[in-house]
Motif scaffolding. Structure first.
Motif, PDB file in Angstrom:
ATOM      1  N   ALA A   1       0.871  -1.187   0.000  1.00  0.00           N
ATOM      2  CA  ALA A   1       0.000   0.000   0.000  1.00  0.00           C
ATOM      3  C   ALA A   1       0.904   1.232   0.000  1.00  0.00           C
ATOM      4  CB  ALA A   1      -0.930  -0.006   1.199  1.00  0.00           C
ATOM      5  N   PRO A   2       1.640   1.457  -1.094  1.00  0.00           N
ATOM      6  CA  PRO A   2       2.655   2.523  -1.106  1.00  0.00           C
ATOM      7  C   PRO A   2       2.078   3.920  -0.941  1.00  0.00           C
ATOM      8  CG  PRO A   2       2.326   1.602  -3.302  1.00  0.00           C
ATOM      9  CD  PRO A   2       1.601   0.716  -2.354  1.00  0.00           C
ATOM     10  N   ARG A   3       0.871   4.164  -1.441  1.00  0.00           N
ATOM     11  CA  ARG A   3       0.277   5.493  -1.297  1.00  0.00           C
ATOM     12  C   ARG A   3      -0.179   5.714   0.149  1.00  0.00           C
ATOM     13  NH1 ARG A   3      -1.763   9.444  -4.631  1.00  0.00           N
ATOM     14  NH2 ARG A   3      -3.649  10.546  -3.939  1.00  0.00           N
ATOM     15  N   PHE A   4      -0.794   4.699   0.735  1.00  0.00           N
ATOM     16  CA  PHE A   4      -1.274   4.829   2.108  1.00  0.00           C
ATOM     17  C   PHE A   4      -0.114   4.973   3.093  1.00  0.00           C
ATOM     18  CE2 PHE A   4      -2.627   2.759   6.130  1.00  0.00           C
ATOM     19  CZ  PHE A   4      -3.606   3.670   6.498  1.00  0.00           C
ATOM     20  N   LEU A   5       1.019   4.343   2.801  1.00  0.00           N
ATOM     21  CA  LEU A   5       2.164   4.378   3.710  1.00  0.00           C
ATOM     22  C   LEU A   5       3.312   5.227   3.178  1.00  0.00           C
ATOM     23  CD1 LEU A   5       2.143   0.636   4.832  1.00  0.00           C
ATOM     24  CD2 LEU A   5       1.358   2.618   6.125  1.00  0.00           C
ATOM     25  N   GLU A   6       3.064   6.044   2.165  1.00  0.00           N
ATOM     26  CA  GLU A   6       4.102   6.889   1.576  1.00  0.00           C
ATOM     27  C   GLU A   6       4.698   7.818   2.629  1.00  0.00           C
ATOM     28  OE1 GLU A   6       4.728   9.820  -2.304  1.00  0.00           O
ATOM     29  OE2 GLU A   6       2.728   9.228  -1.649  1.00  0.00           O
ATOM     30  N   ASN A   7       6.014   7.771   2.767  1.00  0.00           N
ATOM     31  CA  ASN A   7       6.764   8.618   3.696  1.00  0.00           C
ATOM     32  C   ASN A   7       6.475   8.314   5.168  1.00  0.00           C
ATOM     33  OD1 ASN A   7       7.983  10.119   1.572  1.00  0.00           O
ATOM     34  ND2 ASN A   7       6.156  11.409   1.437  1.00  0.00           N
TER      35      ASN A   7
ATOM     36  N   THR B   1      -8.284  -7.085  -1.793  1.00  0.00           N
ATOM     37  CA  THR B   1      -7.810  -6.215  -2.866  1.00  0.00           C
ATOM     38  C   THR B   1      -8.704  -4.981  -3.013  1.00  0.00           C
ATOM     39  OG1 THR B   1      -6.869  -8.095  -4.073  1.00  0.00           O
ATOM     40  CG2 THR B   1      -7.305  -6.088  -5.330  1.00  0.00           C
ATOM     41  N   ALA B   2     -10.004  -5.181  -2.917  1.00  0.00           N
ATOM     42  CA  ALA B   2     -10.939  -4.056  -3.036  1.00  0.00           C
ATOM     43  C   ALA B   2     -10.729  -3.043  -1.916  1.00  0.00           C
ATOM     44  CB  ALA B   2     -12.379  -4.562  -3.032  1.00  0.00           C
ATOM     45  N   ARG B   3     -10.483  -3.530  -0.705  1.00  0.00           N
ATOM     46  CA  ARG B   3     -10.294  -2.604   0.425  1.00  0.00           C
ATOM     47  C   ARG B   3      -8.962  -1.860   0.298  1.00  0.00           C
ATOM     48  NH1 ARG B   3     -14.401  -4.868   0.379  1.00  0.00           N
ATOM     49  NH2 ARG B   3     -14.759  -3.009  -0.890  1.00  0.00           N
ATOM     50  N   ILE B   4      -7.916  -2.536  -0.169  1.00  0.00           N
ATOM     51  CA  ILE B   4      -6.629  -1.865  -0.372  1.00  0.00           C
ATOM     52  C   ILE B   4      -6.769  -0.778  -1.437  1.00  0.00           C
ATOM     53  CG2 ILE B   4      -4.268  -2.149  -1.227  1.00  0.00           C
ATOM     54  CD1 ILE B   4      -4.577  -3.128   1.599  1.00  0.00           C
ATOM     55  N   ASP B   5      -7.481  -1.075  -2.519  1.00  0.00           N
ATOM     56  CA  ASP B   5      -7.690  -0.079  -3.580  1.00  0.00           C
ATOM     57  C   ASP B   5      -8.425   1.149  -3.042  1.00  0.00           C
ATOM     58  OD1 ASP B   5      -6.416  -1.712  -5.378  1.00  0.00           O
ATOM     59  OD2 ASP B   5      -8.256  -2.458  -6.327  1.00  0.00           O
ATOM     60  N   GLU B   6      -9.440   0.923  -2.231  1.00  0.00           N
ATOM     61  CA  GLU B   6     -10.180   2.045  -1.637  1.00  0.00           C
ATOM     62  C   GLU B   6      -9.273   2.874  -0.725  1.00  0.00           C
ATOM     63  OE1 GLU B   6     -14.468  -0.358  -1.492  1.00  0.00           O
ATOM     64  OE2 GLU B   6     -13.337   0.045   0.346  1.00  0.00           O
ATOM     65  N   LEU B   7      -8.447   2.179   0.040  1.00  0.00           N
ATOM     66  CA  LEU B   7      -7.541   2.856   0.950  1.00  0.00           C
ATOM     67  C   LEU B   7      -6.533   3.708   0.194  1.00  0.00           C
ATOM     68  CD1 LEU B   7      -7.129   2.758   4.072  1.00  0.00           C
ATOM     69  CD2 LEU B   7      -5.337   1.078   3.665  1.00  0.00           C
ATOM     70  N   GLU B   8      -5.970   3.146  -0.835  1.00  0.00           N
ATOM     71  CA  GLU B   8      -4.987   3.874  -1.640  1.00  0.00           C
ATOM     72  C   GLU B   8      -5.613   5.098  -2.306  1.00  0.00           C
ATOM     73  OE1 GLU B   8      -1.237   2.431  -2.739  1.00  0.00           O
ATOM     74  OE2 GLU B   8      -1.897   2.836  -0.706  1.00  0.00           O
ATOM     75  N   HIS B   9      -6.838   4.965  -2.740  1.00  0.00           N
ATOM     76  CA  HIS B   9      -7.515   6.071  -3.439  1.00  0.00           C
ATOM     77  C   HIS B   9      -7.759   7.258  -2.507  1.00  0.00           C
ATOM     78  CE1 HIS B   9     -10.053   8.028  -6.413  1.00  0.00           C
ATOM     79  NE2 HIS B   9     -10.976   8.212  -5.465  1.00  0.00           N
ATOM     80  N   ALA B  10      -8.058   6.969  -1.241  1.00  0.00           N
ATOM     81  CA  ALA B  10      -8.448   8.034  -0.308  1.00  0.00           C
ATOM     82  C   ALA B  10      -7.289   8.588   0.503  1.00  0.00           C
ATOM     83  CB  ALA B  10      -9.518   7.500   0.642  1.00  0.00           C
TER      84      ALA B  10
ATOM     85  N   ASP C   1     -11.801   2.114  15.371  1.00  0.00           N
ATOM     86  CA  ASP C   1     -13.015   2.167  14.548  1.00  0.00           C
ATOM     87  C   ASP C   1     -13.213   3.553  13.927  1.00  0.00           C
ATOM     88  OD1 ASP C   1     -13.692  -0.459  14.926  1.00  0.00           O
ATOM     89  OD2 ASP C   1     -15.236  -0.079  16.433  1.00  0.00           O
ATOM     90  N   LEU C   2     -12.589   4.580  14.491  1.00  0.00           N
ATOM     91  CA  LEU C   2     -12.771   5.955  14.003  1.00  0.00           C
ATOM     92  C   LEU C   2     -11.684   6.369  13.000  1.00  0.00           C
ATOM     93  CD1 LEU C   2     -13.680   7.728  17.367  1.00  0.00           C
ATOM     94  CD2 LEU C   2     -15.234   7.228  15.479  1.00  0.00           C
ATOM     95  N   ALA C   3     -10.673   5.543  12.795  1.00  0.00           N
ATOM     96  CA  ALA C   3      -9.530   5.953  11.997  1.00  0.00           C
ATOM     97  C   ALA C   3      -9.898   6.252  10.544  1.00  0.00           C
ATOM     98  CB  ALA C   3      -8.433   4.886  12.051  1.00  0.00           C
ATOM     99  N   LEU C   4     -10.691   5.376   9.915  1.00  0.00           N
ATOM    100  CA  LEU C   4     -11.081   5.615   8.525  1.00  0.00           C
ATOM    101  C   LEU C   4     -11.923   6.878   8.404  1.00  0.00           C
ATOM    102  CD1 LEU C   4     -11.956   2.218   6.797  1.00  0.00           C
ATOM    103  CD2 LEU C   4     -10.152   3.829   6.200  1.00  0.00           C
ATOM    104  N   GLN C   5     -12.834   7.087   9.362  1.00  0.00           N
ATOM    105  CA  GLN C   5     -13.667   8.279   9.325  1.00  0.00           C
ATOM    106  C   GLN C   5     -12.798   9.537   9.501  1.00  0.00           C
ATOM    107  OE1 GLN C   5     -16.923   8.085  12.085  1.00  0.00           O
ATOM    108  NE2 GLN C   5     -17.792  10.051  11.432  1.00  0.00           N
ATOM    109  N   ALA C   6     -11.799   9.455  10.354  1.00  0.00           N
ATOM    110  CA  ALA C   6     -10.891  10.587  10.527  1.00  0.00           C
ATOM    111  C   ALA C   6     -10.146  10.885   9.233  1.00  0.00           C
ATOM    112  CB  ALA C   6      -9.897  10.283  11.665  1.00  0.00           C
ATOM    113  N   MET C   7      -9.735   9.823   8.523  1.00  0.00           N
ATOM    114  CA  MET C   7      -9.042  10.025   7.254  1.00  0.00           C
ATOM    115  C   MET C   7      -9.945  10.692   6.227  1.00  0.00           C
ATOM    116  SD  MET C   7      -6.976   7.225   4.907  1.00  0.00           S
ATOM    117  CE  MET C   7      -8.406   6.403   4.227  1.00  0.00           C
ATOM    118  N   SER C   8     -11.195  10.311   6.188  1.00  0.00           N
ATOM    119  CA  SER C   8     -12.122  10.885   5.207  1.00  0.00           C
ATOM    120  C   SER C   8     -12.459  12.329   5.518  1.00  0.00           C
ATOM    121  CB  SER C   8     -13.407  10.054   5.140  1.00  0.00           C
ATOM    122  OG  SER C   8     -14.147  10.184   6.348  1.00  0.00           O
ATOM    123  N   LEU C   9     -12.359  12.725   6.789  1.00  0.00           N
ATOM    124  CA  LEU C   9     -12.688  14.095   7.173  1.00  0.00           C
ATOM    125  C   LEU C   9     -11.483  15.022   7.127  1.00  0.00           C
ATOM    126  CD1 LEU C   9     -14.969  13.359  10.283  1.00  0.00           C
ATOM    127  CD2 LEU C   9     -15.712  14.146   8.019  1.00  0.00           C
ATOM    128  N   ALA C  10     -10.278  14.453   7.043  1.00  0.00           N
ATOM    129  CA  ALA C  10      -9.063  15.273   7.112  1.00  0.00           C
ATOM    130  C   ALA C  10      -8.933  16.174   5.890  1.00  0.00           C
ATOM    131  CB  ALA C  10      -7.852  14.372   7.230  1.00  0.00           C
TER     132      ALA C  10
END
Length: 410
Positions: A193-199, A326-335, A401-410
């Motif tokens: 997940a290079p985009r999600f973990l970039e830097n 794979t679908a969840r990783i793709d969603e994660l990378e996109h956001a 449980d709040l981490a994804l929601q925090a990412m979407s609101l950032a």
């Protein structure tokens, strides 16, 4: 465990004997309001029939110290504001604590109203460790509450995982006064997940944050061993590897239920990013119980646990499949890539939107800065790394449980 303790990041081998010792001290009774009273801030049972089971005869009449969770349930059942009841205990006004509870349970002797409470309640107890010591009142719940104990849930869920024929490891277990949490991952199902973990770098390279994590959680060295075994070839501290996993929890004291949730596990530091949108809940609801000792037949218990095993098998087959992962990783990378230019302001907004306390907001900001990832993904990783330093396992799991929601609101 003490009344308000929380034990974090146990191994499975450590969790099982702890659950077995608790199981030996458990007693469940259905008691009428007329056989319950408060004395000096403790709950006293009187006129309740002894428990007769494989352990022999166990008297249940006597004093029980309520946990904080049980105090909240007493307040809820009797219509007393929970904050008020808690304040009476904190300020040592146990005289008022007693009079409030006894007044609502037994009514008034000098007037017709309020009338005595005519309900019965299921009381979940730990027997006294010594004859001259009080026991523990773990829960005061409806007499329709369906009892499913932590040890039974652990066994049923692990059986369901085996039935799904997926190779998994238990990476950690937490136990609180009310809940059990277990985390499982599949070492054979990983993805970059290079985009999600970039830097991103582990915030636990900061000695202060590492000390916080060690005080509440496990050892990051085990994740180094996982990284070495994976053969991914990334430099130490730069492995953008995510594993498929799930976690499951059980609440024995009436607040929630058996809950199964898929998650993504970050290799480098053990962050667990749950996917609450896909969570499955099995609620504790049963038939109305008669007054007296609670004793499920083995056939009834087997049927209840068989449902949990089957539900686990089906969810594991879905969540630990390549298609779902794979679908969840793709969603994660996109956001993941949205830039965070004002982290202090972002954390202030997130704190208000997601209910972070001041200390949580400050802690997450420290992890965000230490992680060096100035993106929305960095916010998610900061939440899930900070949660590893939180001593209260229930709150730590809620933060994940709040981490994804925090990412979407950032």
């Amino acid at each position: 465990m003490s009344l308000d303790s929380s034990v974090r990041h146990l191994s499975l081998q450590e969790m099982v004997p702890l659950l077995e010792s608790q199981q030996a001290a458990k007693v469940d009774v259905v008691a009428s309001a007329s056989s319950i009273r408060s004395r000096d801030g403790r709950i006293e049972l009187f006129g309740v029939s002894p428990v007769v089971d494989g352990r022999g005869v166990t008297a249940v009449d006597g004093l029980y110290e309520p946990t904080a969770a049980a105090d909240g349930q007493i307040a809820d059942k009797l219509g007393i504001p929970a904050r008020y009841l808690r304040r009476l205990r904190e300020r040592d006004r146990l005289d008022l604590y007693d009079s409030n509870i006894n007044g609502w349970l037994h009514g008034r002797t000098d007037a017709e109203l309020p009338a005595p409470d005519d309900r019965s309640f299921l009381l979940r107890l730990f027997t006294p460790p010594q004859p001259d010591r009080p026991g523990v009142l773990r829960a005061m719940v409806s007499d329709r509450y369906g009892i499913i104990d932590n040890l039974d849930v652990l066994t049923a869920v692990l059986e369901g995982i085996r039935d799904a024929d997926v190779d998994t490891d238990v990476r950690g277990c937490d136990l609180t006064e009310s809940s059990m949490h277990c985390k499982v991952y599949c070492p054979q199902m990983s993805a970059l997940a290079p985009r999600f973990l970039e830097n991103y770098r582990s915030p636990f390279a900061n000695p202060d944050l590492e000390a916080d994590r060690r005080a509440a959680a496990g050892d990051i060295d085990r994740w180094r061993r996982v990284a070495a075994a994976s053969g991914q070839g990334y430099g130490l501290g730069h492995e953008p590897v995510v594993y498929a996993g799930l976690r499951f929890s059980n609440d024995e004291t009436g607040h929630h239920a058996v809950r199964l949730t898929p998650e993504l596990v970050v290799q480098i530091c053990g962050n667990g990013l749950t996917l609450p949108l896909f969570a499955h809940t099995h609620r504790h609801v049963g038939e109305r119980l008669d007054t007296g000792t609670v004793s499920w037949s083995q056939d009834t218990l087997r049927k209840k646990l068989a449902v949990i095993t089957a539900e686990t098998r089906d969810r594991v087959a879905e969540w630990l499949s390549p298609q779902f992962f794979t679908a969840r990783i793709d969603e994660l990378e996109h956001a993941a890539g949205a830039q965070v230019t004002r982290p202090d302001k972002t954390m202030e907004v997130l704190g208000k939107r997601l209910g972070f306390s001041d200390s949580e907001r400050s802690g997450i900001l420290s992890h965000f800065i230490a992680g060096g990832q100035l993106t929305a993904a960095g916010i998610a990783n900061a939440v899930t790394s900070y949660s590893q330093t939180v001593a209260d396992a229930d709150r730590a799991n809620a933060l994940d449980d709040l981490a994804l929601q925090a990412m979407s609101l950032a």
